[in-house]
Write a protein that holds these residues in place. Structure first.
Motif, PDB file in Angstrom:
ATOM      1  N   ARG A  47       0.824  -1.212   0.000  1.00  0.00           N
ATOM      2  CA  ARG A  47       0.000   0.000   0.000  1.00  0.00           C
ATOM      3  C   ARG A  47       0.858   1.262   0.000  1.00  0.00           C
ATOM      4  O   ARG A  47       0.510   2.261  -0.632  1.00  0.00           O
ATOM      5  CB  ARG A  47      -0.949  -0.002   1.198  1.00  0.00           C
ATOM      6  N   GLU A  48       1.955   1.246   0.725  1.00  0.00           N
ATOM      7  CA  GLU A  48       2.869   2.393   0.712  1.00  0.00           C
ATOM      8  C   GLU A  48       3.448   2.604  -0.676  1.00  0.00           C
ATOM      9  O   GLU A  48       3.643   3.748  -1.115  1.00  0.00           O
ATOM     10  CB  GLU A  48       3.980   2.189   1.745  1.00  0.00           C
ATOM     11  N   CYS A  49       3.681   1.524  -1.387  1.00  0.00           N
ATOM     12  CA  CYS A  49       4.178   1.634  -2.760  1.00  0.00           C
ATOM     13  C   CYS A  49       3.111   2.199  -3.698  1.00  0.00           C
ATOM     14  O   CYS A  49       3.423   2.925  -4.643  1.00  0.00           O
ATOM     15  CB  CYS A  49       4.676   0.279  -3.256  1.00  0.00           C
ATOM     16  N   TRP A  50       1.841   1.863  -3.433  1.00  0.00           N
ATOM     17  CA  TRP A  50       0.754   2.470  -4.199  1.00  0.00           C
ATOM     18  C   TRP A  50       0.722   3.980  -3.935  1.00  0.00           C
ATOM     19  O   TRP A  50       0.510   4.768  -4.862  1.00  0.00           O
ATOM     20  CB  TRP A  50      -0.589   1.843  -3.830  1.00  0.00           C
ATOM     21  N   PHE A  51       0.904   4.378  -2.694  1.00  0.00           N
ATOM     22  CA  PHE A  51       0.945   5.803  -2.359  1.00  0.00           C
ATOM     23  C   PHE A  51       2.082   6.479  -3.120  1.00  0.00           C
ATOM     24  O   PHE A  51       1.892   7.560  -3.707  1.00  0.00           O
ATOM     25  CB  PHE A  51       1.136   5.989  -0.855  1.00  0.00           C
ATOM     26  N   TRP A  52       3.246   5.865  -3.118  1.00  0.00           N
ATOM     27  CA  TRP A  52       4.386   6.427  -3.869  1.00  0.00           C
ATOM     28  C   TRP A  52       4.036   6.581  -5.346  1.00  0.00           C
ATOM     29  O   TRP A  52       4.265   7.631  -5.946  1.00  0.00           O
ATOM     30  CB  TRP A  52       5.608   5.509  -3.712  1.00  0.00           C
ATOM     31  N   MET A  53       3.466   5.549  -5.919  1.00  0.00           N
ATOM     32  CA  MET A  53       3.146   5.535  -7.338  1.00  0.00           C
ATOM     33  C   MET A  53       2.117   6.617  -7.687  1.00  0.00           C
ATOM     34  O   MET A  53       2.248   7.334  -8.681  1.00  0.00           O
ATOM     35  CB  MET A  53       2.609   4.145  -7.695  1.00  0.00           C
ATOM     36  N   CYS A  54       1.082   6.753  -6.848  1.00  0.00           N
ATOM     37  CA  CYS A  54      -0.004   7.699  -7.121  1.00  0.00           C
ATOM     38  C   CYS A  54       0.378   9.143  -6.815  1.00  0.00           C
ATOM     39  O   CYS A  54      -0.288  10.065  -7.295  1.00  0.00           O
ATOM     40  CB  CYS A  54      -1.254   7.329  -6.331  1.00  0.00           C
ATOM     41  N   SER A  55       1.412   9.340  -6.016  1.00  0.00           N
ATOM     42  CA  SER A  55       1.806  10.704  -5.662  1.00  0.00           C
ATOM     43  C   SER A  55       2.932  11.238  -6.532  1.00  0.00           C
ATOM     44  O   SER A  55       3.457  12.316  -6.279  1.00  0.00           O
ATOM     45  CB  SER A  55       2.220  10.772  -4.183  1.00  0.00           C
ATOM     46  N   VAL A 106      -2.053   7.721 -15.070  1.00  0.00           N
ATOM     47  CA  VAL A 106      -2.742   6.452 -14.852  1.00  0.00           C
ATOM     48  C   VAL A 106      -2.440   5.437 -15.958  1.00  0.00           C
ATOM     49  O   VAL A 106      -2.322   4.229 -15.694  1.00  0.00           O
ATOM     50  CB  VAL A 106      -4.265   6.684 -14.706  1.00  0.00           C
ATOM     51  N   ARG A 107      -2.244   5.889 -17.194  1.00  0.00           N
ATOM     52  CA  ARG A 107      -1.965   4.939 -18.276  1.00  0.00           C
ATOM     53  C   ARG A 107      -0.581   4.325 -18.121  1.00  0.00           C
ATOM     54  O   ARG A 107      -0.384   3.130 -18.387  1.00  0.00           O
ATOM     55  CB  ARG A 107      -2.111   5.631 -19.627  1.00  0.00           C
ATOM     56  N   SER A 108       0.374   5.152 -17.692  1.00  0.00           N
ATOM     57  CA  SER A 108       1.714   4.622 -17.439  1.00  0.00           C
ATOM     58  C   SER A 108       1.694   3.650 -16.268  1.00  0.00           C
ATOM     59  O   SER A 108       2.375   2.613 -16.292  1.00  0.00           O
ATOM     60  CB  SER A 108       2.694   5.770 -17.152  1.00  0.00           C
ATOM     61  N   ILE A 109       0.910   3.971 -15.239  1.00  0.00           N
ATOM     62  CA  ILE A 109       0.778   3.076 -14.086  1.00  0.00           C
ATOM     63  C   ILE A 109       0.216   1.731 -14.525  1.00  0.00           C
ATOM     64  O   ILE A 109       0.706   0.660 -14.118  1.00  0.00           O
ATOM     65  CB  ILE A 109      -0.116   3.711 -13.004  1.00  0.00           C
ATOM     66  N   ASP A 110      -0.797   1.753 -15.385  1.00  0.00           N
ATOM     67  CA  ASP A 110      -1.403   0.506 -15.843  1.00  0.00           C
ATOM     68  C   ASP A 110      -0.425  -0.323 -16.687  1.00  0.00           C
ATOM     69  O   ASP A 110      -0.411  -1.557 -16.611  1.00  0.00           O
ATOM     70  CB  ASP A 110      -2.681   0.796 -16.634  1.00  0.00           C
ATOM     71  N   LYS A 111       0.399   0.356 -17.496  1.00  0.00           N
ATOM     72  CA  LYS A 111       1.417  -0.361 -18.276  1.00  0.00           C
ATOM     73  C   LYS A 111       2.433  -1.026 -17.350  1.00  0.00           C
ATOM     74  O   LYS A 111       2.832  -2.177 -17.562  1.00  0.00           O
ATOM     75  CB  LYS A 111       2.124   0.606 -19.227  1.00  0.00           C
ATOM     76  N   LEU A 112       2.845  -0.302 -16.330  1.00  0.00           N
ATOM     77  CA  LEU A 112       3.814  -0.840 -15.377  1.00  0.00           C
ATOM     78  C   LEU A 112       3.224  -2.016 -14.595  1.00  0.00           C
ATOM     79  O   LEU A 112       3.892  -3.033 -14.380  1.00  0.00           O
ATOM     80  CB  LEU A 112       4.262   0.261 -14.414  1.00  0.00           C
ATOM     81  N   LEU A 113       1.956  -1.882 -14.174  1.00  0.00           N
ATOM     82  CA  LEU A 113       1.306  -2.971 -13.443  1.00  0.00           C
ATOM     83  C   LEU A 113       1.125  -4.203 -14.328  1.00  0.00           C
ATOM     84  O   LEU A 113       1.191  -5.339 -13.838  1.00  0.00           O
ATOM     85  CB  LEU A 113      -0.055  -2.509 -12.905  1.00  0.00           C
ATOM     86  N   GLY A 114       0.908  -3.961 -15.619  1.00  0.00           N
ATOM     87  CA  GLY A 114       0.778  -5.085 -16.544  1.00  0.00           C
ATOM     88  C   GLY A 114       2.036  -5.931 -16.601  1.00  0.00           C
ATOM     89  O   GLY A 114       1.978  -7.148 -16.798  1.00  0.00           O
ATOM     90  N   TYR A 115       3.178  -5.292 -16.400  1.00  0.00           N
ATOM     91  CA  TYR A 115       4.452  -6.014 -16.447  1.00  0.00           C
ATOM     92  C   TYR A 115       4.882  -6.489 -15.058  1.00  0.00           C
ATOM     93  O   TYR A 115       5.221  -7.658 -14.859  1.00  0.00           O
ATOM     94  CB  TYR A 115       5.548  -5.105 -17.041  1.00  0.00           C
ATOM     95  N   PHE A 116       4.840  -5.587 -14.071  1.00  0.00           N
ATOM     96  CA  PHE A 116       5.365  -5.900 -12.736  1.00  0.00           C
ATOM     97  C   PHE A 116       4.344  -6.573 -11.813  1.00  0.00           C
ATOM     98  O   PHE A 116       4.716  -7.144 -10.795  1.00  0.00           O
ATOM     99  CB  PHE A 116       5.873  -4.618 -12.059  1.00  0.00           C
ATOM    100  N   LYS A 117       3.066  -6.428 -12.105  1.00  0.00           N
ATOM    101  CA  LYS A 117       1.961  -7.032 -11.347  1.00  0.00           C
ATOM    102  C   LYS A 117       1.654  -6.333 -10.021  1.00  0.00           C
ATOM    103  O   LYS A 117       0.490  -6.244  -9.635  1.00  0.00           O
ATOM    104  CB  LYS A 117       2.201  -8.525 -11.078  1.00  0.00           C
ATOM    105  N   ALA A 157       2.630  -2.942  -7.154  1.00  0.00           N
ATOM    106  CA  ALA A 157       3.289  -1.649  -6.974  1.00  0.00           C
ATOM    107  C   ALA A 157       4.653  -1.824  -6.302  1.00  0.00           C
ATOM    108  O   ALA A 157       5.599  -1.077  -6.575  1.00  0.00           O
ATOM    109  CB  ALA A 157       2.406  -0.725  -6.140  1.00  0.00           C
ATOM    110  N   LYS A 158       4.753  -2.805  -5.433  1.00  0.00           N
ATOM    111  CA  LYS A 158       6.018  -3.057  -4.737  1.00  0.00           C
ATOM    112  C   LYS A 158       7.108  -3.487  -5.719  1.00  0.00           C
ATOM    113  O   LYS A 158       8.269  -3.052  -5.617  1.00  0.00           O
ATOM    114  CB  LYS A 158       5.806  -4.131  -3.667  1.00  0.00           C
ATOM    115  N   ASN A 159       6.730  -4.294  -6.694  1.00  0.00           N
ATOM    116  CA  ASN A 159       7.692  -4.705  -7.722  1.00  0.00           C
ATOM    117  C   ASN A 159       8.134  -3.517  -8.565  1.00  0.00           C
ATOM    118  O   ASN A 159       9.292  -3.434  -8.989  1.00  0.00           O
ATOM    119  CB  ASN A 159       7.079  -5.780  -8.622  1.00  0.00           C
ATOM    120  N   ILE A 160       7.197  -2.586  -8.804  1.00  0.00           N
ATOM    121  CA  ILE A 160       7.545  -1.381  -9.575  1.00  0.00           C
ATOM    122  C   ILE A 160       8.533  -0.530  -8.789  1.00  0.00           C
ATOM    123  O   ILE A 160       9.543  -0.075  -9.315  1.00  0.00           O
ATOM    124  CB  ILE A 160       6.279  -0.566  -9.903  1.00  0.00           C
ATOM    125  N   TYR A 161       8.232  -0.341  -7.498  1.00  0.00           N
ATOM    126  CA  TYR A 161       9.076   0.507  -6.649  1.00  0.00           C
ATOM    127  C   TYR A 161      10.498  -0.044  -6.559  1.00  0.00           C
ATOM    128  O   TYR A 161      11.479   0.700  -6.642  1.00  0.00           O
ATOM    129  CB  TYR A 161       8.463   0.615  -5.252  1.00  0.00           C
TER     130      TYR A 161
END
Length: 376
Positions: A6-14, A20-31, A33-37
């Motif tokens: 959840r803290e990683c979601w906060f980082w991503m959204c802030s 949002v489209r870039s976030i969705d592309k990243l989630l499509g690959y990393f699954k 938010a923690k993996n993205i961070y």
């Protein structure tokens, strides 16, 4: 110690540069938010169609400061703000399936109640007296009937709609007492009131409804952010009421987003030759429901017939013949005293007396020198 999901979601959204489209592309690959961070630079390059600018920014975040992130979260909390994201149960269900659903929301106050119908009231920033009075009247009446109001906290129709909803001190629904509440969606950081003239309204809505934004603290009100926020307004609403809009306007963007989301669209007609009416008339031609009283909207939702009857009884007038004559000559378009006197066939002195009485009763109000409109 590491960050939670959840803290990683906060980082991503802030991150204001991470849309949002870039976030969705990243989630499509990393699954997650923690993996993205905690992702590696080599992994960011493997995300298809991610812009080079976003990729470089992510690489520059390689030395991420977890302490700084937690400080940002604490700052939001101390300001009275909260954060909700897609992985939270509290995330508004109405937003989950819209196109480009926000990854997260920052908000003051409360999130809209799931079971209560909500209408977006939107329109021109430079609205006429007719448009301003109509927005306030419709919002107040809808609030009385148990329908919540959402808008964009802009000047003009948006601001008057919020004020109208807040004027309701008693819900007619099931004869319960419920002070009016309204929600505003910002196109800037949560802690920035734009325009500044709505600051008092902004503060009231923190405790009587809520303020929402998909942007964290301190994000500037860039012009391109406002069309984006309109999808959230329409997404949270069950229907969109447009009051005064030019053929190309933000209000029509909201209505178009609502159409794509399958929402009910309502439009209040205006004068045929007024530029501010063209957008509404175009919507009506395209199939939007023409409305001329709040009940036209309420009938599409699960509102008690007793509630509608109570409102109709509340608005009945008890005026003598001369007062009824003068009141009937007025509308939401300003009219001068000489014209009122001539139309009613009353002496000017008598017209002034009646206007004063109607004003004291709150039925009409002056707008400009010797000009009057209905208060409704």
């Amino acid at each position: 110690m590491g960050l939670t999901e959840r803290e990683c979601w906060f980082w991503m959204c802030s991150r204001p540069w991470l849309g949002v489209r870039s976030i969705d592309k990243l989630l499509g690959y990393f699954k997650t938010a923690k993996n993205i961070y905690y992702g590696r630079n080599s992994q960011y390059t493997e995300v298809k169609s991610l812009s080079e600018n976003i990729r470089k920014r992510l690489e520059q975040c390689g030395e991420k400061d977890e302490t700084l992130l937690r400080r940002d979260m604490s700052r939001l909390e101390k300001s009275g703000g909260r954060f909700v994201c897609r992985i939270d149960r509290e995330y508004p269900e109405k937003l989950r399936h819209i196109y480009d659903a926000p990854a997260g929301l920052f908000y003051y106050g409360d999130l809209p109640e799931k079971k209560r119908p909500m209408i977006a009231v939107v329109g021109a920033r430079e609205a006429s007296g007719y448009g301003m009075a109509s927005a306030r009247y419709f919002a107040r009446a809808l609030s009385e009937m148990g329908i919540d109001v959402i808008s964009g906290l802009a000047r003009g129709v948006d601001g008057e709609a919020h004020r109208g909803a807040l004027e309701n001190s008693r819900s007619l629904l099931e004869n319960t007492f419920r002070a009016g509440q309204t929600w505003g969606v910002l196109g800037c950081g949560l802690n920035i009131c734009y325009p500044r003239e709505n600051y008092s309204l902004f503060e009231q809505m923190k405790v009587r409804g809520g303020i929402l934004s998909e942007y964290g603290l301190d994000v500037k009100p860039e012009p391109w952010r406002f069309p984006m926020r309109n999808r959230i307004i329409s997404g949270l609403a069950d229907g969109i009421l447009v009051i005064e809009a030019r053929e190309r306007s933000g209000a029509l963007i909201t209505a178009e987003a609502g159409l794509e989301q399958g929402k009910n669209i309502y439009a209040l007609p205006g004068r045929f030759n007024d530029a501010l009416s063209q957008g509404c008339h175009r919507l009506i031609q395209s199939g939007a429901k023409l409305v001329f009283k709040p009940e036209d909207i309420a009938e599409d939702y699960d509102i008690s017939p007793n509630c509608l009857k109570s409102r109709q009884e509340k608005t009945k007038l008890s005026l003598d013949n001369s007062e009824q004559l003068v009141y009937a000559s007025l509308s939401l378009s300003p009219k001068d005293v000489d014209t009122i006197s001539a139309e009613c066939g009353l002496p000017l002195s008598e017209t002034w007396r009646i206007l004063l009485n109607l004003e004291l009763e709150g039925r009409i109000r002056p707008i400009g020198k010797n000009l009057y409109i209905r208060s409704i």
